[in-house]
Design a protein around this motif. Structure first.
Motif, mmCIF file in Angstrom:
data_model
loop_
_atom_site.group_PDB
_atom_site.id
_atom_site.type_symbol
_atom_site.label_atom_id
_atom_site.label_comp_id
_atom_site.label_asym_id
_atom_site.label_seq_id
_atom_site.Cartn_x
_atom_site.Cartn_y
_atom_site.Cartn_z
ATOM 1 N N MET A 1 0.818 -1.191 0.000
ATOM 2 C CA MET A 1 0.000 0.000 0.000
ATOM 3 C C MET A 1 0.863 1.256 0.000
ATOM 4 O O MET A 1 0.679 2.132 -0.760
ATOM 5 N N ASN A 2 1.824 1.349 0.876
ATOM 6 C CA ASN A 2 2.518 2.631 0.935
ATOM 7 C C ASN A 2 3.816 2.642 0.155
ATOM 8 O O ASN A 2 4.804 3.218 0.566
ATOM 9 N N GLU A 3 3.809 1.985 -0.970
ATOM 10 C CA GLU A 3 5.016 2.019 -1.797
ATOM 11 C C GLU A 3 5.072 3.345 -2.539
ATOM 12 O O GLU A 3 4.098 4.053 -2.692
ATOM 13 N N ILE A 4 6.284 3.636 -3.028
ATOM 14 C CA ILE A 4 6.467 4.892 -3.770
ATOM 15 C C ILE A 4 6.017 4.684 -5.206
ATOM 16 O O ILE A 4 6.473 3.766 -5.881
ATOM 17 N N ILE A 5 5.136 5.558 -5.669
ATOM 18 C CA ILE A 5 4.633 5.380 -7.034
ATOM 19 C C ILE A 5 5.258 6.388 -7.994
ATOM 20 O O ILE A 5 5.371 6.135 -9.189
ATOM 21 N N LEU A 6 5.694 7.519 -7.461
ATOM 22 C CA LEU A 6 6.252 8.558 -8.341
ATOM 23 C C LEU A 6 7.424 9.213 -7.623
ATOM 24 O O LEU A 6 7.323 9.578 -6.459
ATOM 25 N N THR A 7 8.543 9.349 -8.347
ATOM 26 C CA THR A 7 9.713 9.996 -7.755
ATOM 27 C C THR A 7 10.209 11.103 -8.661
ATOM 28 O O THR A 7 10.316 10.924 -9.869
ATOM 29 N N LEU A 8 10.531 12.223 -8.044
ATOM 30 C CA LEU A 8 11.225 13.279 -8.774
ATOM 31 C C LEU A 8 12.575 13.474 -8.101
ATOM 32 O O LEU A 8 12.661 13.585 -6.884
ATOM 33 N N LYS A 9 13.635 13.500 -8.913
ATOM 34 C CA LYS A 9 14.940 13.658 -8.324
ATOM 35 C C LYS A 9 15.672 14.810 -8.979
ATOM 36 O O LYS A 9 16.027 14.736 -10.151
ATOM 37 N N ASP A 10 15.865 15.871 -8.242
ATOM 38 C CA ASP A 10 16.653 17.018 -8.692
ATOM 39 C C ASP A 10 16.212 17.525 -10.067
ATOM 40 O O ASP A 10 17.030 17.716 -10.964
ATOM 41 N N ILE B 1 13.889 20.012 -8.006
ATOM 42 C CA ILE B 1 12.805 19.492 -7.165
ATOM 43 C C ILE B 1 13.054 18.012 -6.909
ATOM 44 O O ILE B 1 13.297 17.247 -7.835
ATOM 45 N N SER B 2 13.006 17.628 -5.666
ATOM 46 C CA SER B 2 13.077 16.200 -5.338
ATOM 47 C C SER B 2 11.922 15.871 -4.423
ATOM 48 O O SER B 2 11.765 16.478 -3.370
ATOM 49 N N LEU B 3 11.104 14.911 -4.820
ATOM 50 C CA LEU B 3 10.034 14.479 -3.929
ATOM 51 C C LEU B 3 9.596 13.070 -4.294
ATOM 52 O O LEU B 3 9.939 12.552 -5.347
ATOM 53 N N GLN B 4 8.857 12.467 -3.371
ATOM 54 C CA GLN B 4 8.366 11.116 -3.610
ATOM 55 C C GLN B 4 6.902 11.064 -3.248
ATOM 56 O O GLN B 4 6.488 11.610 -2.227
ATOM 57 N N THR C 1 9.528 21.689 -20.234
ATOM 58 C CA THR C 1 10.791 21.094 -20.660
ATOM 59 C C THR C 1 11.656 20.765 -19.464
ATOM 60 O O THR C 1 12.040 21.643 -18.700
ATOM 61 N N VAL C 2 11.951 19.472 -19.299
ATOM 62 C CA VAL C 2 12.804 19.060 -18.184
ATOM 63 C C VAL C 2 14.253 19.146 -18.632
ATOM 64 O O VAL C 2 14.696 18.408 -19.503
ATOM 65 N N ALA C 3 15.007 20.055 -18.017
ATOM 66 C CA ALA C 3 16.387 20.251 -18.450
ATOM 67 C C ALA C 3 17.299 19.192 -17.863
ATOM 68 O O ALA C 3 18.217 18.710 -18.503
ATOM 69 N N SER C 4 17.051 18.830 -16.618
ATOM 70 C CA SER C 4 17.873 17.772 -16.012
ATOM 71 C C SER C 4 17.103 17.187 -14.840
ATOM 72 O O SER C 4 16.118 17.746 -14.368
#
Lengths: 374, 339, 236
Positions: C1-10, C24-27, C56-59
């Protein structure tokens, strides 16, 4: 208390100091000198013809650059103003039997008047609507002018065009002996009139663009909403630019008619002219004015020498209908060139050049700043 | 002068609740030429105007959809028209060799026309696909460059016509069944014009059905209103663009075939006039509105023919005036949406 | 249930020339509502748009489940199970409610129509106005349609941008109740300025400022943290 000058300011002062010996300025002097002395030293009529046309169309292209490149209005009626000026001269000279010098002034006056009136009307109508609409409406109006030129034969003598004489020292019989390698005749006088006029008009454009008014136009081009938010009545500024540019095109038309002593609807009112002007401005670079010179020179020189070169190239292959036709339709290659330039060199020759220079300058400035820090 | 307010109502004068008044006014204007001509002439001119209008509708419908959906002003639309006409011309030559043109039965003539229309559509769509993928894709989003690049493409296409078919005007034969006219109670109505009118109505009907009833139509209409929503819903908007572009220019090619037979001739620059008219129709009818194009084309076609009869030189001018008037009263066209 | 479904890293992202997201970094945990909070211009909407492929995602990396989706086209991301409700104009005014729904349906299966029934239970007005042009609906109904249409497909995650904007308070409360029922079936990433709504429905939250994440917390504990609320959200 002395304030330390910023690197940008220092750069600017340096530029001001060297501006009369910088490479670009010397280039401009060289160009003007060659245009001035050219016909006296080179007896070929074709060369003189090409140079005259280059000068005339530089005014057309540069004035269009003002409208499109600096103000951002895609007007497709620029060719129409050129045609109106040409016809103004043609009709005045034709209808006056044997014209006098004041007829020239009259024709120029009519051309300027028509230029101002019609560009004002067009601006009033269309600058308020979206860019695409403006393009479409100006296109429709220009096409209509072309069709009128053909159909309104009572006024314009229709498709065949008008041949006419010019007054005073421009009359085809006039001559005043020889000088250097060429004869001082009417052709030469017209040439120098064109030279003087184009020079003045072009310099006028440059001053216009460098003035505070020109700077507002640049801001409108880059972001109109922001300019509006800053309090500028953008509509008025755009109108001024369009009127100025269109009128200059009319005057250029007058000069063109003088040079050819003949006008007809297809050559001065047709859409082909507009496409040519677009190509010239694009190749040179939008928003650079000087780019117009390069674009014009390229196109006109190609128009004169490309057909011959293509025919020679076609001679290499065995004769066939397709090869002949491929060689004949040099317009085709212009079209392809047009497309390639738009895709790969949207900034044109001068534009790309300036971009490279600007990038180099930014690098230098950045290096200077980091050096100072350490 | 322009206000960036987000509203749904078009700028300018609207006709809410006054529909019947507008209808009467239009009816009056439409019948007004009767003041200057007799009824038979009026009917003949009406037929001519409707036929011409239908042909222009086919050109304009593609143009308006392409602009409405893709924000591309396709300056090459006229070139597709010309290509269609020339392809039609060549095909007519082939069918003539079969004997179906000059001496065909009704069935043979009908088949000829339908086949030629279909082939022209396909050729137009094919060239359109190439153009869209290779050239227009490069300049998406930049109105200026799009206009310029399609102008360049138009140039190239017309030059290619001159290379493949030559520079001269060519005479086009009309299939036997559609030559000449019906004579009904003293009214002479050209047969081909009837065909053009019927075809135009069918095309309009098909387009409207596709747009209003099919899922593809929903996607296209949605895309015209808001591209982003369509894309984030999960549709490859690029492929849809290509499809609409191809259909639009295919229609223009079909219109070219019709015009070739209408005027019984083709010449390389024939696309320019049609583009000019289509442009006016789109401005008047509104960008992105097929219904607007339909009404606009009929209006312009009729107006042109009536005025051309009464004051030949003024015909074109009248159309320009109508366009100018529309821009003043309703800048986005009769049925267009604001952005 | 509480698994990570979406990650943003830097993640660094641009809109046009403007460099909005500055790392931006978040989960996002599966199930429940993750709220992105922050002042105007902090980059909350841009974060959603970057996930959706509209900026546009630069990095940096964006991972949906096991897939790295940065740089994918929006329609591809949508088909991978991401629903998007934009801030303004999330529905098509000229299409009817029915057509809006039909547009959303990527597949028209029995399951889809069953979901429609659930949507009708959630938003009965949409059934009443089934054949009405969406532009004619009231503000609240438009918002119902905006959210309803994205429930038609079985998305694993919904990105919803400021749904309460322009709605009357009572409608906001109803919206909250609807969101609570929706979150039982799918994960939601919510951008919201209305703190009450955020508190009502949110489980986790990330506070954004100047294009970066400055604080992450459970919604409940942030609601007690007056200091942070004042500092980053200007509340209290």
């Amino acid at each position: 208390m002395t304030q330390e000058l910023s690197p940008v300011h220092l750069d600017y002062m340096q530029e001001q100091r060297t501006r009369f010996v910088s490479p670009t300025f010397l280039l401009q002097i060289a160009l003007a000198a060659s245009l001035l002395a050219g016909p006296l030293l080179v007896p070929s009529f074709q060369v003189m013809d090409v140079m005259a046309k280059i000068m005339i169309f530089t005014v057309v292209a540069a004035s269009y650059d003002l409208i499109l490149g600096y103000t951002g209005s895609l007007s497709l009626a620029h060719g129409m103003f050129f045609g109106m000026g040409a016809y103004a001269l043609g009709l005045v000279c034709y209808h006056s039997g044997s014209p006098h010098w004041y007829h020239l002034i009259l024709a120029a006056g009519i051309a300027i008047f028509l230029g101002i009136v019609f560009s004002l009307l067009i601006s009033l109508f269309s600058l308020r609507v979206k860019a695409i609409f403006f393009a479409m409406v100006t296109l429709a109006i220009a096409e209509y002018a072309h069709i009128l030129g053909i159909q309104w034969s009572e006024l314009t003598l229709g498709e065949d065009g008008i041949s006419f004489e010019l007054p005073w020292i421009f009359h085809s019989d006039w001559s005043a002996g020889r000088f250097l390698l060429s004869e001082i005749d009417d052709r030469l006088m017209i040439y120098y009139l064109i030279f003087l006029s184009s020079l003045l008009l072009f310099m006028g454009l440059v001053r216009f663009v460098r003035s505070p008014l020109g700077r507002v136009l640049k801001s409108i081009r880059s972001n109109e909403n922001r300019a509006v938010a800053l309090g500028f009545k953008t509509f008025q500024y755009k109108t001024v630019a369009v009127v100025f540019g269109s009128t200059l095109s009319s005057i250029a038309g007058v000069l063109f008619a003088m040079w050819l002593r003949y006008v007809n609807p297809d050559s001065v009112l047709g859409l082909g002219l507009m496409v040519n002007v677009l190509l010239m401005v694009l190749i040179g670079g939008l928003g650079t004015l000087y780019g117009g010179i390069i674009g014009v020179a390229f196109i006109i020189v190609s128009e004169n020498w490309l057909p011959g070169a293509l025919k020679a190239a076609a001679g290499i292959f065995p004769p066939s209908e397709i090869i002949t036709r491929l060689a004949d339709r040099w317009h085709l290659y212009f079209g392809v060139l047009f497309i390639l330039v738009i895709i790969f060199f949207p900034r044109g020759v001068v534009g790309t050049f300036r971009q490279v220079i600007a990038r180099r300058k930014a690098e230098v400035l950045r290096k200077r700043r980091t050096e100072v820090r350490y | 002068m322009s206000k960036g307010v987000l509203t749904l109502k078009p700028k300018g004068i609207t006709a809410d609740g006054k529909g019947w008044l507008v209808g009467i006014a239009i009816g009056f204007v439409w019948l007004s030429p009767l003041f200057w001509m007799d009824a038979t002439t009026f009917i003949v001119l009406t037929a001519a105007g409707l036929a011409m209008g239908m042909i222009f509708f086919m050109v304009a419908s593609g143009l308006t959809l392409i602009f409405g959906l893709m924000d591309v002003l396709n300056m090459a639309h006229g070139a597709f028209f010309a290509w269609g006409a020339y392809v039609g011309f060549s095909l007519l030559g082939m069918f003539e060799w079969l004997g179906w043109v000059e001496t065909g039965t009704f069935l043979q003539c009908m088949t000829t026309v339908l086949v030629i229309l279909a082939v022209a559509f396909l050729v137009g769509a094919l060239i359109g696909a190439i153009l869209e993928r290779i050239i227009i894709r490069q300049v998406y989003g930049d109105h200026l460059r799009q206009i310029l690049i399609t102008m360049g493409a138009s140039f190239v296409m017309v030059e290619l016509i001159k290379i493949f078919w030559g520079l001269n005007d060519e005479v086009v034969a009309v299939p036997l069944a559609f030559r000449g006219s019906f004579d009904i109670m003293d009214v002479v109505v050209n047969r081909f014009r009837i065909l053009a009118i019927v075809l135009g109505i069918i095309v309009f009907g098909v387009i409207q059905m596709v747009l209003k009833r099919t899922k593809l139509g929903i996607i296209v209409r949605a895309g015209v209103e808001n591209r982003e929503i369509v894309e984030t819903t999960g549709y490859n908007i690029n492929r849809i663009f290509t499809g609409v572009f191809c259909a639009g220019v295919g229609l223009a090619a079909m219109a070219g075939v019709m015009m070739a037979m209408f005027k019984q001739e083709v010449h390389p620059a024939m696309g320019d006039d049609s583009f000019f008219f289509a442009l006016m129709v789109v401005i008047i009818g509104g960008m992105g509105s097929v219904g607007g194009s339909f009404l606009g084309s009929l209006m312009l076609g009729l107006a042109f023919n009536y005025v051309a009869f009464l004051l030949p030189k003024a015909a074109l001018g009248v159309n320009i005036l109508v366009m100018a008037a529309t821009l003043l009263i309703r800048p986005t066209g009769l049925f267009g949406h604001e952005e | 249930m509480n698994e990570i479904i979406l990650t943003l890293k830097d993640v660094h992202a641009h809109i046009g020339q403007h460099h909005i997201l500055q790392g931006i970094s978040l989960q996002v945990k599966s199930g429940g509502v993750t709220v992105l909070l922050g002042r105007n211009g902090a980059g909350k909407s841009t974060t959603l748009r970057a996930i959706m492929g509209l900026a546009t995602v630069a990095s940096g990396r964006i991972c949906l489940g096991d897939d790295a989706i940065a740089g994918y086209k929006p329609y591809h991301i949508a088909r991978m199970g991401v629903g998007f409700v934009a801030e303004d104009r999330a529905i098509l005014y000229k299409l009817t409610v029915a057509e809006n729904f039909r547009l959303s349906m990527l597949m028209e299966t029995d399951a889809t129509w069953q979901r429609m029934e659930t949507i009708f239970l959630l938003f009965p007005d949409l059934k009443r106005f089934w054949n009405v042009k969406a532009g004619l609906l009231s503000g609240g109904q438009k918002q119902m349609l905006a959210i309803g249409r994205v429930l038609v497909n079985d998305h694993r995650i919904l990105l919803i941008d400021e749904p309460s904007k322009g709605l009357a308070p009572i409608l906001v409360t109803q919206l909250g109740e609807s969101l609570i029922r929706i979150r039982e079936k799918t994960t939601i990433v919510l951008v919201e300025q209305n703190f009450r709504l955020a508190r009502q429905v949110g489980s986790d939250c990330f506070i954004l400022d100047d294009g970066r994440v400055v604080h992450e917390d459970r919604m409940a504990s942030l609601a007690q943290d007056r200091g942070r609320m004042k500092k980053y959200l200007g509340i209290g």
